[in-house]
Motif scaffolding. Sequence first.
Motif, PDB file in Angstrom:
ATOM      1  N   VAL A  79       0.807  -1.219   0.000  1.00 40.18           N
ATOM      2  CA  VAL A  79       0.000   0.000   0.000  1.00 40.18           C
ATOM      3  C   VAL A  79       0.839   1.269   0.000  1.00 40.18           C
ATOM      4  O   VAL A  79       0.325   2.343  -0.289  1.00 40.18           O
ATOM      5  CB  VAL A  79      -1.008   0.032   1.167  1.00 40.18           C
ATOM      6  N   GLY A  80       2.093   1.170   0.339  1.00 44.03           N
ATOM      7  CA  GLY A  80       2.960   2.343   0.317  1.00 44.03           C
ATOM      8  C   GLY A  80       2.742   3.259   1.496  1.00 44.03           C
ATOM      9  O   GLY A  80       2.459   2.824   2.607  1.00 44.03           O
ATOM     10  N   ASP A  81       2.825   4.557   1.234  1.00 43.65           N
ATOM     11  CA  ASP A  81       2.790   5.557   2.300  1.00 43.65           C
ATOM     12  C   ASP A  81       1.407   6.165   2.524  1.00 43.65           C
ATOM     13  O   ASP A  81       1.293   7.284   3.002  1.00 43.65           O
ATOM     14  CB  ASP A  81       3.776   6.688   1.975  1.00 43.65           C
ATOM     15  N   ILE A  82       0.357   5.432   2.206  1.00 41.36           N
ATOM     16  CA  ILE A  82      -0.979   6.008   2.383  1.00 41.36           C
ATOM     17  C   ILE A  82      -1.429   5.991   3.838  1.00 41.36           C
ATOM     18  O   ILE A  82      -2.401   6.641   4.188  1.00 41.36           O
ATOM     19  CB  ILE A  82      -2.039   5.307   1.500  1.00 41.36           C
ATOM     20  N   ALA A  83      -0.713   5.263   4.690  1.00 46.13           N
ATOM     21  CA  ALA A  83      -1.076   5.208   6.107  1.00 46.13           C
ATOM     22  C   ALA A  83       0.146   4.862   6.942  1.00 46.13           C
ATOM     23  O   ALA A  83       1.089   4.236   6.458  1.00 46.13           O
ATOM     24  CB  ALA A  83      -2.162   4.162   6.334  1.00 46.13           C
ATOM     25  N   GLU A  84       0.094   5.277   8.192  1.00 42.18           N
ATOM     26  CA  GLU A  84       1.144   4.924   9.139  1.00 42.18           C
ATOM     27  C   GLU A  84       0.950   3.476   9.600  1.00 42.18           C
ATOM     28  O   GLU A  84      -0.144   2.918   9.489  1.00 42.18           O
ATOM     29  CB  GLU A  84       1.103   5.866  10.346  1.00 42.18           C
ATOM     30  N   LEU A  85       1.989   2.901  10.145  1.00 40.43           N
ATOM     31  CA  LEU A  85       1.957   1.502  10.566  1.00 40.43           C
ATOM     32  C   LEU A  85       0.849   1.183  11.575  1.00 40.43           C
ATOM     33  O   LEU A  85       0.159   0.171  11.414  1.00 40.43           O
ATOM     34  CB  LEU A  85       3.325   1.096  11.120  1.00 40.43           C
ATOM     35  N   PRO A  86       0.600   2.007  12.599  1.00 37.12           N
ATOM     36  CA  PRO A  86      -0.499   1.672  13.522  1.00 37.12           C
ATOM     37  C   PRO A  86      -1.859   1.598  12.817  1.00 37.12           C
ATOM     38  O   PRO A  86      -2.654   0.694  13.092  1.00 37.12           O
ATOM     39  CB  PRO A  86      -0.471   2.817  14.539  1.00 37.12           C
ATOM     40  N   GLU A  87      -2.109   2.522  11.904  1.00 39.04           N
ATOM     41  CA  GLU A  87      -3.371   2.498  11.167  1.00 39.04           C
ATOM     42  C   GLU A  87      -3.457   1.254  10.291  1.00 39.04           C
ATOM     43  O   GLU A  87      -4.512   0.626  10.189  1.00 39.04           O
ATOM     44  CB  GLU A  87      -3.507   3.759  10.313  1.00 39.04           C
ATOM     45  N   LEU A  88      -2.340   0.862   9.685  1.00 40.64           N
ATOM     46  CA  LEU A  88      -2.334  -0.353   8.867  1.00 40.64           C
ATOM     47  C   LEU A  88      -2.609  -1.594   9.710  1.00 40.64           C
ATOM     48  O   LEU A  88      -3.315  -2.502   9.281  1.00 40.64           O
ATOM     49  CB  LEU A  88      -0.998  -0.518   8.141  1.00 40.64           C
ATOM     50  N   ARG A  89      -2.059  -1.632  10.916  1.00 42.44           N
ATOM     51  CA  ARG A  89      -2.294  -2.777  11.815  1.00 42.44           C
ATOM     52  C   ARG A  89      -3.786  -2.949  12.079  1.00 42.44           C
ATOM     53  O   ARG A  89      -4.331  -4.051  12.015  1.00 42.44           O
ATOM     54  CB  ARG A  89      -1.540  -2.585  13.126  1.00 42.44           C
ATOM     55  N   VAL A  90      -4.464  -1.851  12.358  1.00 36.94           N
ATOM     56  CA  VAL A  90      -5.894  -1.892  12.616  1.00 36.94           C
ATOM     57  C   VAL A  90      -6.664  -2.259  11.348  1.00 36.94           C
ATOM     58  O   VAL A  90      -7.595  -3.064  11.379  1.00 36.94           O
ATOM     59  CB  VAL A  90      -6.377  -0.545  13.204  1.00 36.94           C
ATOM     60  N   ALA A  91      -6.256  -1.692  10.217  1.00 41.61           N
ATOM     61  CA  ALA A  91      -6.924  -1.987   8.942  1.00 41.61           C
ATOM     62  C   ALA A  91      -6.800  -3.465   8.589  1.00 41.61           C
ATOM     63  O   ALA A  91      -7.763  -4.082   8.117  1.00 41.61           O
ATOM     64  CB  ALA A  91      -6.339  -1.124   7.820  1.00 41.61           C
ATOM     65  N   VAL A  92      -5.644  -4.055   8.836  1.00 39.57           N
ATOM     66  CA  VAL A  92      -5.448  -5.487   8.558  1.00 39.57           C
ATOM     67  C   VAL A  92      -6.360  -6.323   9.449  1.00 39.57           C
ATOM     68  O   VAL A  92      -6.976  -7.287   8.996  1.00 39.57           O
ATOM     69  CB  VAL A  92      -3.961  -5.889   8.734  1.00 39.57           C
ATOM     70  N   ALA A  93      -6.480  -5.956  10.721  1.00 31.26           N
ATOM     71  CA  ALA A  93      -7.362  -6.705  11.624  1.00 31.26           C
ATOM     72  C   ALA A  93      -8.815  -6.616  11.158  1.00 31.26           C
ATOM     73  O   ALA A  93      -9.525  -7.629  11.123  1.00 31.26           O
ATOM     74  CB  ALA A  93      -7.220  -6.179  13.048  1.00 31.26           C
ATOM     75  N   PHE A  94      -9.264  -5.418  10.784  1.00 33.23           N
ATOM     76  CA  PHE A  94     -10.627  -5.253  10.270  1.00 33.23           C
ATOM     77  C   PHE A  94     -10.825  -6.054   8.988  1.00 33.23           C
ATOM     78  O   PHE A  94     -11.843  -6.725   8.811  1.00 33.23           O
ATOM     79  CB  PHE A  94     -10.938  -3.783   9.990  1.00 33.23           C
ATOM     80  N   ALA A  95      -9.856  -5.992   8.085  1.00 37.66           N
ATOM     81  CA  ALA A  95      -9.973  -6.681   6.801  1.00 37.66           C
ATOM     82  C   ALA A  95     -10.029  -8.188   6.983  1.00 37.66           C
ATOM     83  O   ALA A  95     -10.838  -8.865   6.352  1.00 37.66           O
ATOM     84  CB  ALA A  95      -8.809  -6.299   5.893  1.00 37.66           C
ATOM     85  N   ARG A  96      -9.188  -8.717   7.849  1.00 35.98           N
ATOM     86  CA  ARG A  96      -9.203 -10.171   8.077  1.00 35.98           C
ATOM     87  C   ARG A  96     -10.522 -10.616   8.681  1.00 35.98           C
ATOM     88  O   ARG A  96     -11.064 -11.657   8.311  1.00 35.98           O
ATOM     89  CB  ARG A  96      -8.027 -10.575   8.962  1.00 35.98           C
ATOM     90  N   ARG A  97     -11.054  -9.821   9.595  1.00 37.16           N
ATOM     91  CA  ARG A  97     -12.358 -10.184  10.178  1.00 37.16           C
ATOM     92  C   ARG A  97     -13.448 -10.149   9.106  1.00 37.16           C
ATOM     93  O   ARG A  97     -14.269 -11.038   9.019  1.00 37.16           O
ATOM     94  CB  ARG A  97     -12.707  -9.240  11.325  1.00 37.16           C
ATOM     95  N   GLU A  98     -13.416  -9.118   8.285  1.00 40.83           N
ATOM     96  CA  GLU A  98     -14.454  -8.976   7.268  1.00 40.83           C
ATOM     97  C   GLU A  98     -14.321 -10.021   6.158  1.00 40.83           C
ATOM     98  O   GLU A  98     -15.320 -10.596   5.712  1.00 40.83           O
ATOM     99  CB  GLU A  98     -14.384  -7.567   6.662  1.00 40.83           C
ATOM    100  N   LEU A  99     -13.107 -10.278   5.715  1.00 46.03           N
ATOM    101  CA  LEU A  99     -12.892 -11.202   4.604  1.00 46.03           C
ATOM    102  C   LEU A  99     -12.973 -12.672   5.023  1.00 46.03           C
ATOM    103  O   LEU A  99     -13.483 -13.503   4.275  1.00 46.03           O
ATOM    104  CB  LEU A  99     -11.533 -10.951   3.947  1.00 46.03           C
ATOM    105  N   PHE A 100     -12.435 -12.968   6.173  1.00 46.55           N
ATOM    106  CA  PHE A 100     -12.267 -14.369   6.547  1.00 46.55           C
ATOM    107  C   PHE A 100     -13.013 -14.766   7.820  1.00 46.55           C
ATOM    108  O   PHE A 100     -12.905 -15.911   8.272  1.00 46.55           O
ATOM    109  CB  PHE A 100     -10.778 -14.692   6.698  1.00 46.55           C
ATOM    110  N   GLY A 101     -13.710 -13.837   8.422  1.00 46.37           N
ATOM    111  CA  GLY A 101     -14.493 -14.158   9.600  1.00 46.37           C
ATOM    112  C   GLY A 101     -13.688 -14.304  10.858  1.00 46.37           C
ATOM    113  O   GLY A 101     -14.204 -14.689  11.882  1.00 46.37           O
ATOM    114  N   SER A 102     -12.413 -14.023  10.800  1.00 44.98           N
ATOM    115  CA  SER A 102     -11.558 -14.066  11.986  1.00 44.98           C
ATOM    116  C   SER A 102     -10.356 -13.179  11.733  1.00 44.98           C
ATOM    117  O   SER A 102     -10.131 -12.715  10.640  1.00 44.98           O
ATOM    118  CB  SER A 102     -11.091 -15.493  12.292  1.00 44.98           C
ATOM    119  N   ALA A 103      -9.574 -12.973  12.738  1.00 41.78           N
ATOM    120  CA  ALA A 103      -8.438 -12.105  12.577  1.00 41.78           C
ATOM    121  C   ALA A 103      -7.197 -12.831  12.213  1.00 41.78           C
ATOM    122  O   ALA A 103      -6.918 -13.914  12.197  1.00 41.78           O
ATOM    123  CB  ALA A 103      -8.185 -11.325  13.839  1.00 41.78           C
TER     124      ALA A 103
END
Length: 132
Positions: free
Chosen positions: A108-132
């Motif tokens: 994704v590059g520099d569109i977000a800082e690492l803490p925001e990416l960490r949260v986005a990955v957790a949300f995405a995994r829950r939404e896509l795969f039903g778990s984190a």
Amino acid sequence: LFLARYGPEIVNVITHARKERVAAVPKVRADAQVMAVVDAIRPGRTLVDVARALRITPAAAAQGIQRAIESGVEIRREDLIQENVMESVMDYLRDHRFAKLRNVRDHVGDIAELPELRVAVAFARRELFGSA
């Protein structure tokens, strides 16, 4: 001889297993620290605002939010994660389910800082795969 005897049963088991959706049991429990972070989330507050309210670093706040998401706590993501960041992370994780955070950041590059990416990955995994 083995395939003649067990072949149809093996095919049946594989077919049945593919149809089932695997729902992972949360591996993380929401402890008092995690719930303190969750309680600090308010509409209109960004991740940095949550960290400031708790007097912790954004990285620590992101870790708490990630653990809350992984433990099944419902959190609205609209205020915490920008939509363009969420879309980029979701697009990448659809094809790279087990990607590490550094791989997502490289993508994704520099569109977000690492803490925001960490949260986005957790949300995405829950939404896509039903778990984190």
